[in-house]
Design a protein around this motif. Sequence first.
Motif, PDB file in Angstrom:
ATOM      1  N   ASN A 180       0.808  -1.226   0.000  1.00  0.00           N
ATOM      2  CA  ASN A 180       0.000   0.000   0.000  1.00  0.00           C
ATOM      3  C   ASN A 180       0.841   1.276   0.000  1.00  0.00           C
ATOM      4  OD1 ASN A 180       0.901  -0.099   2.632  1.00  0.00           O
ATOM      5  ND2 ASN A 180      -1.100   0.233   3.567  1.00  0.00           N
ATOM      6  N   GLU A 181       2.150   1.168   0.179  1.00  0.00           N
ATOM      7  CA  GLU A 181       3.025   2.338   0.157  1.00  0.00           C
ATOM      8  C   GLU A 181       3.638   2.607  -1.216  1.00  0.00           C
ATOM      9  OE1 GLU A 181       5.685   3.392   3.280  1.00  0.00           O
ATOM     10  OE2 GLU A 181       4.792   1.910   4.625  1.00  0.00           O
ATOM     11  N   VAL A 182       3.260   1.849  -2.232  1.00  0.00           N
ATOM     12  CA  VAL A 182       3.848   1.995  -3.557  1.00  0.00           C
ATOM     13  C   VAL A 182       3.742   3.420  -4.103  1.00  0.00           C
ATOM     14  CG1 VAL A 182       3.642   1.289  -5.980  1.00  0.00           C
ATOM     15  CG2 VAL A 182       3.779  -0.432  -4.180  1.00  0.00           C
ATOM     16  N   PRO A 183       2.593   4.103  -4.015  1.00  0.00           N
ATOM     17  CA  PRO A 183       2.557   5.475  -4.537  1.00  0.00           C
ATOM     18  C   PRO A 183       3.609   6.391  -3.900  1.00  0.00           C
ATOM     19  CG  PRO A 183       0.338   4.689  -4.169  1.00  0.00           C
ATOM     20  CD  PRO A 183       1.267   3.675  -3.566  1.00  0.00           C
ATOM     21  N   ARG A 184       3.770   6.286  -2.593  1.00  0.00           N
ATOM     22  CA  ARG A 184       4.790   7.098  -1.905  1.00  0.00           C
ATOM     23  C   ARG A 184       6.190   6.669  -2.313  1.00  0.00           C
ATOM     24  NH1 ARG A 184       8.312   6.854   2.174  1.00  0.00           N
ATOM     25  NH2 ARG A 184       7.760   4.745   2.788  1.00  0.00           N
TER      26      ARG A 184
ATOM     27  N   ILE B 142       7.193   5.413  -5.131  1.00  0.00           N
ATOM     28  CA  ILE B 142       7.526   5.866  -6.486  1.00  0.00           C
ATOM     29  C   ILE B 142       8.131   7.269  -6.401  1.00  0.00           C
ATOM     30  CG2 ILE B 142       6.544   6.575  -8.703  1.00  0.00           C
ATOM     31  CD1 ILE B 142       4.599   4.182  -8.393  1.00  0.00           C
ATOM     32  N   GLN B 143       7.546   8.130  -5.598  1.00  0.00           N
ATOM     33  CA  GLN B 143       8.093   9.477  -5.412  1.00  0.00           C
ATOM     34  C   GLN B 143       9.443   9.420  -4.692  1.00  0.00           C
ATOM     35  OE1 GLN B 143       5.021  11.618  -3.366  1.00  0.00           O
ATOM     36  NE2 GLN B 143       3.891  12.041  -5.260  1.00  0.00           N
ATOM     37  N   TYR B 144       9.538   8.584  -3.686  1.00  0.00           N
ATOM     38  CA  TYR B 144      10.771   8.396  -2.912  1.00  0.00           C
ATOM     39  C   TYR B 144      11.907   7.956  -3.831  1.00  0.00           C
ATOM     40  CZ  TYR B 144      13.615   5.941   0.702  1.00  0.00           C
ATOM     41  OH  TYR B 144      14.608   5.472   1.520  1.00  0.00           O
TER      42      TYR B 144
END
Length: 45
Positions: free
Chosen positions: A21-25, A27-29
Amino acid sequence: MNELLATGQLKPIIDGPYPLNEVPRLIQYFGAGQHQGKVVIAPES
């Protein structure tokens, strides 16, 4: 490369594991270059 890993002269750097569930964050990281080594996503259990 296998020989370097086997002798401990080369050590992989792993950043994580992170939940799916942290994939969107993440990607930015990753895109911002803030990670160290490979970013690992853990499978959901």
